[in-house]
Design a protein around this motif. Structure first.
Motif, PDB file in Angstrom:
ATOM      1  N   HIS A   1       0.876  -1.185   0.000  1.00 46.52           N
ATOM      2  CA  HIS A   1       0.000   0.000   0.000  1.00 46.52           C
ATOM      3  C   HIS A   1       0.907   1.227   0.000  1.00 46.52           C
ATOM      4  O   HIS A   1       1.192   1.825   1.041  1.00 46.52           O
ATOM      5  N   LEU A   2       1.352   1.616  -1.186  1.00 50.51           N
ATOM      6  CA  LEU A   2       2.431   2.586  -1.298  1.00 50.51           C
ATOM      7  C   LEU A   2       1.952   4.026  -1.099  1.00 50.51           C
ATOM      8  O   LEU A   2       0.858   4.399  -1.529  1.00 50.51           O
ATOM      9  N   TYR A   3       2.797   4.816  -0.452  1.00 51.18           N
ATOM     10  CA  TYR A   3       2.601   6.262  -0.268  1.00 51.18           C
ATOM     11  C   TYR A   3       1.344   6.588   0.557  1.00 51.18           C
ATOM     12  O   TYR A   3       0.879   7.724   0.562  1.00 51.18           O
ATOM     13  N   GLY A   4       0.763   5.592   1.231  1.00 50.03           N
ATOM     14  CA  GLY A   4      -0.415   5.844   2.051  1.00 50.03           C
ATOM     15  C   GLY A   4      -1.729   5.507   1.384  1.00 50.03           C
ATOM     16  O   GLY A   4      -2.790   5.861   1.900  1.00 50.03           O
ATOM     17  N   GLN A   5      -1.674   4.800   0.241  1.00 54.61           N
ATOM     18  CA  GLN A   5      -2.897   4.448  -0.485  1.00 54.61           C
ATOM     19  C   GLN A   5      -2.955   2.946  -0.702  1.00 54.61           C
ATOM     20  O   GLN A   5      -1.996   2.332  -1.154  1.00 54.61           O
ATOM     21  N   MET A   6      -4.109   2.351  -0.386  1.00 50.18           N
ATOM     22  CA  MET A   6      -4.242   0.901  -0.498  1.00 50.18           C
ATOM     23  C   MET A   6      -4.319   0.440  -1.942  1.00 50.18           C
ATOM     24  O   MET A   6      -4.831   1.149  -2.818  1.00 50.18           O
ATOM     25  N   ALA A   7      -3.807  -0.763  -2.164  1.00 44.75           N
ATOM     26  CA  ALA A   7      -3.923  -1.415  -3.467  1.00 44.75           C
ATOM     27  C   ALA A   7      -5.376  -1.855  -3.684  1.00 44.75           C
ATOM     28  O   ALA A   7      -6.192  -1.845  -2.760  1.00 44.75           O
TER      29      ALA A   7
ATOM     30  N   GLU B   1      -7.918   3.541   3.922  1.00 50.87           N
ATOM     31  CA  GLU B   1      -9.134   2.746   3.744  1.00 50.87           C
ATOM     32  C   GLU B   1      -9.376   2.427   2.276  1.00 50.87           C
ATOM     33  O   GLU B   1      -8.947   3.155   1.380  1.00 50.87           O
ATOM     34  N   TYR B   2     -10.086   1.322   2.074  1.00 47.49           N
ATOM     35  CA  TYR B   2     -10.402   0.815   0.733  1.00 47.49           C
ATOM     36  C   TYR B   2     -11.870   0.439   0.705  1.00 47.49           C
ATOM     37  O   TYR B   2     -12.351  -0.252   1.616  1.00 47.49           O
ATOM     38  N   PHE B   3     -12.606   0.897  -0.311  1.00 44.22           N
ATOM     39  CA  PHE B   3     -14.014   0.523  -0.408  1.00 44.22           C
ATOM     40  C   PHE B   3     -14.134  -0.784  -1.171  1.00 44.22           C
ATOM     41  O   PHE B   3     -13.848  -0.856  -2.366  1.00 44.22           O
ATOM     42  N   SER B   4     -14.536  -1.828  -0.454  1.00 43.48           N
ATOM     43  CA  SER B   4     -14.732  -3.138  -1.069  1.00 43.48           C
ATOM     44  C   SER B   4     -16.082  -3.171  -1.758  1.00 43.48           C
ATOM     45  O   SER B   4     -17.125  -3.119  -1.096  1.00 43.48           O
ATOM     46  N   ARG B   5     -16.068  -3.246  -3.087  1.00 46.95           N
ATOM     47  CA  ARG B   5     -17.321  -3.366  -3.828  1.00 46.95           C
ATOM     48  C   ARG B   5     -17.979  -4.704  -3.523  1.00 46.95           C
ATOM     49  O   ARG B   5     -19.199  -4.811  -3.460  1.00 46.95           O
ATOM     50  N   LYS B   6     -17.168  -5.703  -3.279  1.00 44.89           N
ATOM     51  CA  LYS B   6     -17.680  -7.048  -2.980  1.00 44.89           C
ATOM     52  C   LYS B   6     -18.487  -7.044  -1.682  1.00 44.89           C
ATOM     53  O   LYS B   6     -19.571  -7.620  -1.605  1.00 44.89           O
ATOM     54  N   ASP B   7     -17.966  -6.393  -0.650  1.00 45.60           N
ATOM     55  CA  ASP B   7     -18.626  -6.379   0.662  1.00 45.60           C
ATOM     56  C   ASP B   7     -19.437  -5.117   0.913  1.00 45.60           C
ATOM     57  O   ASP B   7     -20.072  -4.993   1.971  1.00 45.60           O
ATOM     58  N   ASN B   8     -19.383  -4.172  -0.050  1.00 42.95           N
ATOM     59  CA  ASN B   8     -20.096  -2.892   0.080  1.00 42.95           C
ATOM     60  C   ASN B   8     -19.767  -2.210   1.401  1.00 42.95           C
ATOM     61  O   ASN B   8     -20.653  -1.767   2.143  1.00 42.95           O
TER      62      ASN B   8
ATOM     63  N   PRO C   1      -8.272   7.098  -6.431  1.00 40.75           N
ATOM     64  CA  PRO C   1      -9.508   6.535  -6.985  1.00 40.75           C
ATOM     65  C   PRO C   1     -10.676   6.700  -6.013  1.00 40.75           C
ATOM     66  O   PRO C   1     -10.481   6.890  -4.805  1.00 40.75           O
ATOM     67  N   LEU C   2     -11.895   6.585  -6.532  1.00 37.24           N
ATOM     68  CA  LEU C   2     -13.081   6.749  -5.700  1.00 37.24           C
ATOM     69  C   LEU C   2     -13.144   5.705  -4.592  1.00 37.24           C
ATOM     70  O   LEU C   2     -13.747   5.932  -3.549  1.00 37.24           O
ATOM     71  N   TRP C   3     -12.514   4.540  -4.843  1.00 33.39           N
ATOM     72  CA  TRP C   3     -12.556   3.470  -3.838  1.00 33.39           C
ATOM     73  C   TRP C   3     -11.449   3.598  -2.783  1.00 33.39           C
ATOM     74  O   TRP C   3     -11.267   2.712  -1.956  1.00 33.39           O
ATOM     75  N   SER C   4     -10.742   4.702  -2.793  1.00 31.93           N
ATOM     76  CA  SER C   4      -9.608   4.858  -1.884  1.00 31.93           C
ATOM     77  C   SER C   4      -9.759   6.072  -0.980  1.00 31.93           C
ATOM     78  O   SER C   4     -10.210   7.132  -1.425  1.00 31.93           O
ATOM     79  N   ARG C   5      -9.391   5.904   0.283  1.00 37.20           N
ATOM     80  CA  ARG C   5      -9.179   7.024   1.195  1.00 37.20           C
ATOM     81  C   ARG C   5      -7.733   6.936   1.659  1.00 37.20           C
ATOM     82  O   ARG C   5      -7.412   6.246   2.632  1.00 37.20           O
ATOM     83  N   GLY C   6      -6.866   7.608   0.925  1.00 39.81           N
ATOM     84  CA  GLY C   6      -5.449   7.572   1.251  1.00 39.81           C
ATOM     85  C   GLY C   6      -5.138   8.448   2.455  1.00 39.81           C
ATOM     86  O   GLY C   6      -5.914   9.330   2.815  1.00 39.81           O
ATOM     87  N   VAL C   7      -3.982   8.186   3.063  1.00 34.13           N
ATOM     88  CA  VAL C   7      -3.582   8.970   4.238  1.00 34.13           C
ATOM     89  C   VAL C   7      -2.306   9.776   3.960  1.00 34.13           C
ATOM     90  O   VAL C   7      -1.703  10.316   4.878  1.00 34.13           O
ATOM     91  N   TYR C   8      -1.909   9.840   2.701  1.00 35.99           N
ATOM     92  CA  TYR C   8      -0.817  10.716   2.269  1.00 35.99           C
ATOM     93  C   TYR C   8       0.408  10.615   3.177  1.00 35.99           C
ATOM     94  O   TYR C   8       0.897  11.618   3.677  1.00 35.99           O
TER      95      TYR C   8
END
Length: 411
Positions: free
Chosen positions: A152-158, A185-192, A303-310
């Motif tokens: 999860h590079l630079y504070g953003q999840m894969a 944080e990462y928004f899982s589309r699978k688990d909503n 991306p919309l599915w990401s909440r990075g922490v920079y």
């Protein structure tokens, strides 16, 4: 002369917290509980809760965390572990230290994280299926591919949904390298649902090196997991394989978390959500300030599915060295993460990779530049950073090496 803007300010937060940090140190002196004990156990419980994980095991540093996590999850000597070439060497060190071999998969150009499309393609074209073992065997190493370690590079999840799906298809363990992603944080589309870094894979490694979003006053690390068995294996492994004092069920290591560092981390953890939000505000401010530069630089994409922490704010410019020198002359500190991909490092010459094997990693490596980023970064300091970038842009026409693809990504 205007005061310099540091790349990272580790002095201010410690000055702000000095009474609390001093009290934690005095508590350790008064109790003489320097190894293990309540300070470590309390931090482990609280950091597990922060990560939405069932268990946390504190260890000596981030490299040890990833090594212990891989081994406890089931990576064995002789295995192959897939990861990215654009990462700090600790990722690959941990793999080799458990007796496995790192094998690389290229990154996405926008997020700099492992590319799930290339991950699937690698497993289907660079590996063969062995019906006897039920495993993919690497054509390169001749060894079974048993795990993938997304960074999860630079504070953003894969992109974890895609990675977990591919891993399930090919019977791979997933161990997160979350050393730069405390609270991401990462928004899982699978688990909503939104998922925290450290809660998604079989286990996850965190570093608390001083410059991290959650940093110790020295070295420290931790493993989070939902699996009690993995947590128990790591508790023993970090403490010479002891089930109890002087009773060794296995040969382990000295990888314990110091109680003083645990006490310090516990205090800082109370501020981490606020610090991360301030970093996100700084990231948004940089984007607003630098957007007029257009195609001259590439800004980070979230991306919309990401909440990075920079953890880092990384831009790209075709003439990175000249830009870095220009900013330094104006008193602005910067850094490069990372100048040479792993597969081209002397340390990994024996793996047999060559220039051109991972074109995206090789394309971005000469261009990436980390701007000042820390929770206490002030708007006026960011404006000065932006001034430096605009001044450089005015004096130097953008290189043709910066492709239209990059330009689109930066708009």
């Amino acid at each position: 002369t205007r005061p310099a803007i540091p790349f990272l300010d580790l002095i201010t937060p410690h000055a702000e917290l000095q009474p609390e940090l001093t009290a934690a140190f005095q508590e350790a002196l008064a109790s003489a509980a320097f190894v293990g004990g309540p300070a470590v156990e309390n931090f482990e419980r609280e950091f597990a809760a922060f990560c939405d994980a069932r268990f946390c095991v504190g260890v000596a540093n981030g490299t040890a965390a990833l090594r212990f996590a891989l081994a406890a999850a089931g990576v064995a000597p002789g295995d192959t572990v897939l990861t990215v070439p654009n990462t700090f060497i600790a990722t690959t060190e941990a793999i080799t230290q458990v007796g496995a071999v790192p094998e690389f998969v290229d990154i996405e150009e926008q997020t700099y994280n492992i590319d799930p499309v290339k991950l699937r393609e690698h497993l289907l074209t660079q590996c063969i299926w062995d019906s006897n073992s039920g495993r993919r065997i690497s054509r390169r190493t001749g060894r079974p591919v048993t795990a993938v370690a997304p960074v999860h590079l630079y504070g953003q999840m894969a992109d974890m949904d895609a990675i977990l799906e591919i891993a399930a298809e090919h019977r791979l363990l997933v161990v997160e390298d979350a050393c730069q992603a405390h609270g991401a944080e990462y928004f899982s589309r699978k688990d909503n649902a939104w998922k925290k870094a450290g809660s998604v894979g079989r286990a996850a490694a965190f570093s608390f090196y001083p410059g991290k979003n959650l940093g110790a006053c020295g070295e420290a690390g931790a493993v989070t997991t939902q699996d009690e068995n993995i947590a128990q294996k790591i508790r023993m492994a970090r403490d010479h394989g002891q089930a109890k004092k002087y009773y060794h069920d296995m040969e382990g290591d000295n990888g314990r978390l110091d109680a003083i560092q645990a006490g310090i981390l516990r205090i800082k953890l109370r501020h981490l959500a606020d610090w991360n939000e301030r970093r996100r505000e700084c990231g948004a401010r940089y984007r607003e300030l630098l957007a007029p530069l257009g195609k001259n630089i590439v800004l980070p994409i979230e991306p919309l599915w990401s909440r990075g922490v920079y953890h880092l704010y990384v831009i790209r410019h075709a003439d990175r060295e000249a830009l870095q020198a220009h900013l330094a002359a104006g008193g602005v500190g910067t850094a490069i993460h990372y100048p040479i991909p792993r597969h081209l490092q002397k340390a990994y010459k024996g793996l047999g990779y060559a220039k051109g094997d991972f074109p995206v990693s090789e394309k971005v490596a000469p261009e990436i530049l980390s701007l000042p980023m820390f929770a206490q970064l002030r708007p006026d300091q960011q404006e000065r950073v932006a001034e430096g970038l605009f001044a450089f842009s005015r004096r130097k026409q953008p290189s043709s090496a910066l492709s239209s693809t990059y330009a689109a990504a930066g708009d």
